[in-house]
Design a protein around this motif. Sequence first.
Motif, PDB file in Angstrom:
ATOM      1  N   LYS A 293      -2.216  16.933   1.760  1.00 25.98           N
ATOM      2  CA  LYS A 293      -2.127  15.479   1.929  1.00 25.98           C
ATOM      3  C   LYS A 293      -0.759  14.979   1.459  1.00 25.98           C
ATOM      4  N   GLY A 294      -0.241  13.956   2.149  1.00 31.98           N
ATOM      5  CA  GLY A 294       1.029  13.366   1.757  1.00 31.98           C
ATOM      6  C   GLY A 294       0.863  12.192   0.822  1.00 31.98           C
ATOM      7  N   ALA A 295      -0.343  11.695   0.706  1.00 30.16           N
ATOM      8  CA  ALA A 295      -0.621  10.550  -0.158  1.00 30.16           C
ATOM      9  C   ALA A 295      -2.044  10.681  -0.684  1.00 30.16           C
ATOM     10  N   VAL A 296      -2.320   9.993  -1.769  1.00 32.22           N
ATOM     11  CA  VAL A 296      -3.638  10.060  -2.385  1.00 32.22           C
ATOM     12  C   VAL A 296      -3.918   8.737  -3.077  1.00 32.22           C
ATOM     13  N   SER A 297      -5.172   8.437  -3.286  1.00 29.47           N
ATOM     14  CA  SER A 297      -5.565   7.217  -3.983  1.00 29.47           C
ATOM     15  C   SER A 297      -5.838   7.532  -5.449  1.00 29.47           C
ATOM     16  N   LEU A 298      -5.298   6.692  -6.325  1.00 38.95           N
ATOM     17  CA  LEU A 298      -5.536   6.836  -7.763  1.00 38.95           C
ATOM     18  C   LEU A 298      -5.846   5.466  -8.334  1.00 38.95           C
ATOM     19  N   ASP A 299      -6.997   5.330  -8.946  1.00 42.02           N
ATOM     20  CA  ASP A 299      -7.426   4.048  -9.518  1.00 42.02           C
ATOM     21  C   ASP A 299      -7.394   2.930  -8.481  1.00 42.02           C
ATOM     22  N   GLY A 300      -7.736   3.284  -7.241  1.00 46.13           N
ATOM     23  CA  GLY A 300      -7.818   2.272  -6.189  1.00 46.13           C
ATOM     24  C   GLY A 300      -6.487   1.874  -5.590  1.00 46.13           C
ATOM     25  N   ARG A 301      -5.411   2.626  -5.918  1.00 45.32           N
ATOM     26  CA  ARG A 301      -4.090   2.307  -5.377  1.00 45.32           C
ATOM     27  C   ARG A 301      -3.486   3.538  -4.707  1.00 45.32           C
ATOM     28  N   LEU A 302      -2.691   3.272  -3.668  1.00 42.64           N
ATOM     29  CA  LEU A 302      -2.060   4.349  -2.933  1.00 42.64           C
ATOM     30  C   LEU A 302      -0.929   4.963  -3.753  1.00 42.64           C
ATOM     31  N   ILE A 303      -0.932   6.295  -3.824  1.00 42.24           N
ATOM     32  CA  ILE A 303       0.125   7.040  -4.495  1.00 42.24           C
ATOM     33  C   ILE A 303       0.775   7.945  -3.454  1.00 42.24           C
ATOM     34  N   ASP A 304       2.125   7.789  -3.302  1.00 35.90           N
ATOM     35  CA  ASP A 304       2.834   8.610  -2.330  1.00 35.90           C
ATOM     36  C   ASP A 304       4.052   9.255  -2.978  1.00 35.90           C
TER      37      ASP A 304
END
Length: 323
Positions: A293-304
Motif C-alpha cells: 500500500k502507498g498510504a494507510v489510515s492512522l487514527d482516522g487520518r490519511l498517512i502517506d
Amino acid sequence: MSFTLIQQATPRLHRSELAVPGSNPSLFEKAAKGGADVIFLDLEDAVAPDDKEQARKNIIQGLNDIDWGNKTMMIRINGLDTHYAYRDVVDVLENCPRLDMILIPKVGVPQDVYAIDMLVTQIEQFKKYEKKIGLELLIETALGMANVEAIAQASPRTEAMSFGVADYAASTRARTVGIGGPHPDYGVLTDKDDNDKRDYHWGDPWHYALSRMMVACRAYGLRPIDGPFGDFSDPDGYLAAAKRGAVLGFEGKWAIHPSQVDLANQVFTPSEAEVTKAQRIVEAMKQAAKEGKGAVSLDGRLIDIASIRQAEALLNKAKAMGM
C-alpha cells in the motif's frame, strides 16, 4: 518529487542561538555553561568601533581557552562595507580551530556570500584545516529579502539563514514599537455582529518576511532561524513569537539574553507525544509497505509518503537531542 535533488545542509541542533558581545568576555564562561545549542560571539552591532580590535582578541582567547562542550560556535563578523570584516575572518579563523561557523550580517546579494566563501576557503587551505567552516546568513534588509532565493544558493558552505527584524524594519521603513513584536495598528477589524459590535485582531507584521525566508531555506536545504525578540522582560511575548515561527517551519530562534535560551529550547523541542506519534507513523508505513500500500489510515487520518518524511525529520531531530 522533482528530479532536481537539493543537498541538505550539515545537520546541527539549532533550537536556540545565543548572542554574546565579544567586547564582554566576562559573559563567555556563563554562555559556555548554559543551554544554548549555538552561540555567536559578536563583533558587529554589540561592539563599539573603538572596541572592535580588543573584542577580536577576546574572542580568539575565549574560543581557545574555554570548554564550549558540544555547542556550535560562531562569530558574527562586521558588515562587508566596513574595514573590519576581513580581519574578523582572517584573525579569528587562522587562530581558532574550534570555530564552526561564521554569521554574515546584512547579506544583500549572492556576491556577499561568495566573497566570504573565497576568503574562508583560502584560510582553510593555508592552515590545512580538515573541518569545513559553515555559514549563516543574516537577512535583514529589503535588498536581502528581494534576493533571498539567489542568496540561499550562493555557497555550499551555507547552512542556515536568520531573520534580522530590527534592521529589516529600518530598511523597509516599517513602523515598529519593539524588536520582533507585533504592532497595534497591524490588525483586522471584523464585520459588525448582531449587536453592531466589532472585534479587532492583531496580526503579525513579520509574517510575510518570515515565510519568504523560510521557503527559500527549505527549498535549498538550509535551516531557517527566527531572529531576536527585543523585550527580554516579556517571556510570554517571546514564547508567542517563537511558537509562530515553529508553526511556519523554523528550527530555532535567537536569544539576546540568557533567559530566552530555555524558552527557545522549550518551543523547538518536540514533545513526547509528537515523538510517539512520529514513531507510530513510521511503523504504520512500514506495515503498509509490506502490504503493498502507498498510504494507510492512522487514527482516522490519511498517512502517506509526505507524512513519513515529516515523521522521520522529527525523529532525527529528537535523536539529536538525546530523546
